[in-house]
Design a protein around this motif. Structure first.
Motif, PDB file in Angstrom:
ATOM      1  N   ILE A   1       0.852   8.038  -5.398  1.00 22.58           N
ATOM      2  CA  ILE A   1       1.077   7.300  -6.648  1.00 22.58           C
ATOM      3  C   ILE A   1      -0.049   6.313  -6.933  1.00 22.58           C
ATOM      4  N   MET A   2      -0.514   5.610  -5.903  1.00 24.83           N
ATOM      5  CA  MET A   2      -1.499   4.556  -6.143  1.00 24.83           C
ATOM      6  C   MET A   2      -2.828   5.066  -6.690  1.00 24.83           C
ATOM      7  N   PRO A   3      -3.390   6.174  -6.183  1.00 27.73           N
ATOM      8  CA  PRO A   3      -4.622   6.671  -6.808  1.00 27.73           C
ATOM      9  C   PRO A   3      -4.421   7.114  -8.253  1.00 27.73           C
ATOM     10  N   ILE A   4      -3.229   7.653  -8.565  1.00 24.76           N
ATOM     11  CA  ILE A   4      -2.954   8.066  -9.948  1.00 24.76           C
ATOM     12  C   ILE A   4      -2.998   6.855 -10.874  1.00 24.76           C
ATOM     13  N   LEU A   5      -2.345   5.786 -10.466  1.00 29.98           N
ATOM     14  CA  LEU A   5      -2.288   4.586 -11.304  1.00 29.98           C
ATOM     15  C   LEU A   5      -3.614   3.839 -11.332  1.00 29.98           C
ATOM     16  N   SER A   6      -4.283   3.790 -10.179  1.00 30.75           N
ATOM     17  CA  SER A   6      -5.503   2.997 -10.082  1.00 30.75           C
ATOM     18  C   SER A   6      -6.727   3.751 -10.569  1.00 30.75           C
ATOM     19  N   ARG A   7      -6.945   4.959 -10.035  1.00 32.25           N
ATOM     20  CA  ARG A   7      -8.160   5.698 -10.367  1.00 32.25           C
ATOM     21  C   ARG A   7      -8.045   6.467 -11.671  1.00 32.25           C
ATOM     22  N   VAL A   8      -6.923   7.147 -11.869  1.00 35.99           N
ATOM     23  CA  VAL A   8      -6.767   7.974 -13.071  1.00 35.99           C
ATOM     24  C   VAL A   8      -6.463   7.130 -14.293  1.00 35.99           C
ATOM     25  N   MET A   9      -5.498   6.195 -14.162  1.00 34.00           N
ATOM     26  CA  MET A   9      -5.092   5.394 -15.316  1.00 34.00           C
ATOM     27  C   MET A   9      -5.892   4.105 -15.449  1.00 34.00           C
ATOM     28  N   GLY A  10      -6.640   3.745 -14.400  1.00 34.35           N
ATOM     29  CA  GLY A  10      -7.525   2.588 -14.485  1.00 34.35           C
ATOM     30  C   GLY A  10      -6.844   1.247 -14.406  1.00 34.35           C
TER      31      GLY A  10
ATOM     32  N   MET B   1      -3.173  10.157   7.309  1.00 37.14           N
ATOM     33  CA  MET B   1      -4.272   9.522   8.033  1.00 37.14           C
ATOM     34  C   MET B   1      -5.620   9.886   7.420  1.00 37.14           C
ATOM     35  N   ILE B   2      -5.759  11.163   7.004  1.00 36.91           N
ATOM     36  CA  ILE B   2      -7.000  11.590   6.362  1.00 36.91           C
ATOM     37  C   ILE B   2      -7.196  10.863   5.046  1.00 36.91           C
ATOM     38  N   ILE B   3      -6.121  10.777   4.241  1.00 37.87           N
ATOM     39  CA  ILE B   3      -6.199  10.091   2.951  1.00 37.87           C
ATOM     40  C   ILE B   3      -6.578   8.629   3.141  1.00 37.87           C
ATOM     41  N   MET B   4      -6.037   8.017   4.202  1.00 37.37           N
ATOM     42  CA  MET B   4      -6.305   6.605   4.440  1.00 37.37           C
ATOM     43  C   MET B   4      -7.781   6.330   4.688  1.00 37.37           C
ATOM     44  N   GLN B   5      -8.507   7.338   5.157  1.00 36.54           N
ATOM     45  CA  GLN B   5      -9.938   7.132   5.405  1.00 36.54           C
ATOM     46  C   GLN B   5     -10.679   6.864   4.089  1.00 36.54           C
ATOM     47  N   PHE B   6     -10.114   7.341   2.984  1.00 38.63           N
ATOM     48  CA  PHE B   6     -10.746   7.171   1.679  1.00 38.63           C
ATOM     49  C   PHE B   6     -10.028   6.110   0.847  1.00 38.63           C
ATOM     50  N   GLN B   7      -9.113   5.370   1.480  1.00 35.21           N
ATOM     51  CA  GLN B   7      -8.277   4.415   0.767  1.00 35.21           C
ATOM     52  C   GLN B   7      -9.103   3.348   0.058  1.00 35.21           C
TER      53      GLN B   7
ATOM     54  N   ALA C   1       0.833  -1.203   0.000  1.00 41.56           N
ATOM     55  CA  ALA C   1       0.000   0.000   0.000  1.00 41.56           C
ATOM     56  C   ALA C   1       0.863   1.246   0.000  1.00 41.56           C
ATOM     57  N   GLY C   2       1.449   1.571   1.121  1.00 39.14           N
ATOM     58  CA  GLY C   2       2.263   2.766   1.255  1.00 39.14           C
ATOM     59  C   GLY C   2       2.358   3.147   2.715  1.00 39.14           C
ATOM     60  N   GLY C   3       3.139   4.181   2.991  1.00 41.91           N
ATOM     61  CA  GLY C   3       3.231   4.691   4.350  1.00 41.91           C
ATOM     62  C   GLY C   3       4.277   4.044   5.217  1.00 41.91           C
ATOM     63  N   GLY C   4       5.095   3.146   4.666  1.00 38.06           N
ATOM     64  CA  GLY C   4       6.098   2.486   5.497  1.00 38.06           C
ATOM     65  C   GLY C   4       7.122   3.433   6.091  1.00 38.06           C
ATOM     66  N   SER C   5       7.441   4.499   5.366  1.00 34.79           N
ATOM     67  CA  SER C   5       8.420   5.464   5.872  1.00 34.79           C
ATOM     68  C   SER C   5       7.887   6.244   7.064  1.00 34.79           C
TER      69      SER C   5
ATOM     70  N   GLY D   1       4.666   8.831   2.589  1.00 38.57           N
ATOM     71  CA  GLY D   1       3.313   8.910   2.073  1.00 38.57           C
ATOM     72  C   GLY D   1       3.206   9.012   0.568  1.00 38.57           C
ATOM     73  N   VAL D   2       4.338   8.920  -0.145  1.00 38.79           N
ATOM     74  CA  VAL D   2       4.273   9.081  -1.603  1.00 38.79           C
ATOM     75  C   VAL D   2       3.481   7.947  -2.254  1.00 38.79           C
ATOM     76  N   GLY D   3       3.478   6.776  -1.631  1.00 38.18           N
ATOM     77  CA  GLY D   3       2.693   5.671  -2.171  1.00 38.18           C
ATOM     78  C   GLY D   3       1.206   5.981  -2.213  1.00 38.18           C
ATOM     79  N   PHE D   4       0.754   6.780  -1.224  1.00 39.10           N
ATOM     80  CA  PHE D   4      -0.657   7.156  -1.194  1.00 39.10           C
ATOM     81  C   PHE D   4      -0.994   8.192  -2.255  1.00 39.10           C
TER      82      PHE D   4
END
Length: 255
Positions: free
Chosen positions: A165-174, A114-120, A25-29, A160-163
Motif C-alpha cells: 500500500i505504501m509505495p502505491i500511495l507514496s510513489r504512484v500517487m505522490g 525482506m527483499i522489498i525492504m531492501q528498496f524501502q 511502516a508495515g510488516g507487524g503481522s 506485508g500488505v503495508g509494504f
C-alpha cells in the motif's frame, strides 16, 4: 487448547510492537501470525485471529491522525472501496489455506517482504511528493487500480500488505509519508472489517487470543501515529530482519 497467562502477555507485547510497525511502516503481522502458529493455532485460525488487532489498531490510528489534523476521508473511502472485491476473494481463499501449505506460503511472504525492504528507502524518501490535496487524475486512477490488487493480498493473508500500500500511495500517487500512513490505516481498517467477517463466519478465530493481541495493537498504533515517521528506523529494520530470518527457518524446518 489451554491458554496460559504467559501466552496472553506475550501476545499483548508482540501486538504492541506489531501495531507500532504497522502504522509507521508495515510488516507487524510478520511477528503476530507466526506467534499464533507457534502457540498451536492452525494457519487459517491464526490468520483470522490476527484480524481483530489489525482492525482495532487501524481504528485507533484513524482517530489519532484525525486528532492531529490529518484526515481526508473522501479519498480514503474511495481507495478503500477499490480494495473490496479483492479483499472478499482473498479472505475466502485464506480460510482454505491450511497446514504445511500455509507455513510455506508464510515463509515465502517473509522472504519477499525482506527483499522489498531492501528498496524501502527509495520510496520513503520520495522527494517528488504532491502538495497536500493536489493529486492529478492519472495518479488517482493508477492508485485506485493498484489498490484493487493490494486488496486481494490484504484479504488473503494481510502480512506485508503495508509494504504494498505504501509505495502505491507514496510513489504512484505522490503523497507525503504522513498522508500515506493516514490513508493506509483507513484502507486497512476497511478491508479488515470484510476479512474479519469472512473468517468469523467460518469459525476461524480464537477471540481470547485475538483480544490480547488487540490490546497491544491499540497501544502500539497510538504511539506509532505520534511518531508518524520511523525514528530509530535502523534499529527497527535490523531487529525485524533478524526476527524474520528466525521465523523463516522455523517455518521451513517444521514444513
Amino acid at each position: 487448547m489451554t491458554i496460559s497467562p504467559e501466552a496472553l502477555a506475550l501476545l499483548a507485547f508482540l501486538g504492541a510492537a506489531s501495531g507500532f510497525l504497522n502504522v509507521v511502516a508495515g510488516g507487524g503481522s510478520l511477528l503476530t501470525v507466526p506467534a499464533l502458529v507457534f502457540l498451536g493455532l492452525p494457519g487459517p485460525v491464526a490468520n483470522g485471529t490476527n484480524r481483530i488487532g489489525i482492525l482495532l489498531q487501524s481504528l485507533t490510528a484513524i482517530w489519532a491522525f484525525r486528532n492531529r489534523g490529518f484526515s481526508a476521508f473522501k479519498l480514503s473511502f474511495t481507495l478503500s472501496l477499490a480494495t473490496l472485491p479483492g479483499a472478499l476473494a482473498g479472505a475466502y481463499a485464506g480460510v482454505r489455506l491450511e497446514g504445511e501449505l500455509f507455513n510455506q506460503v508464510l515463509a515465502g511472504v517473509m522472504i519477499l517482504v525482506m527483499i522489498i525492504m531492501q528498496f524501502q528507502s527509495s520510496w520513503k524518501t520520495n522527494e517528488q511528493v504532491q502538495e497536500r490535496g493536489a493529486i492529478s487524475r492519472p495518479r488517482l486512477i493508477a492508485g485506485h487500480l493498484l489498490m484493487a490488487l493490494a486488496g486481494i493480498w490484504g484479504g488473503f493473508i494481510q502480512i506485508g500488505v503495508g509494504f504494498l500500500i505504501m509505495p502505491i500511495l507514496s510513489r504512484v500517487m505522490g503523497l507525503s509519508l504522513v498522508e500515506t500512513n493516514m490513508h493506509k490505516v483507513f484502507i486497512v481498517a476497511f478491508f479488515s472489517i470484510v476479512a474479519l467477517w469472512v473468517f468469523a463466519s467460518q469459525g476461524q478465530i480464537v477471540w481470547l487470543l485475538g483480544g490480547a493481541l488487540a490490546l497491544g495493537n491499540v497501544i502500539g498504533a497510538y504511539f506509532g501515529v505520534r511518531i508518524s515517521v520511523a525514528r530509530g528506523e535502523r534499529f527497527i529494520y535490523w531487529t525485524l530482519n533478524l526476527t524474520l530470518i528466525a521465523m523463516i527457518a522455523k517455518l521451513l524446518w517444521d514444513a
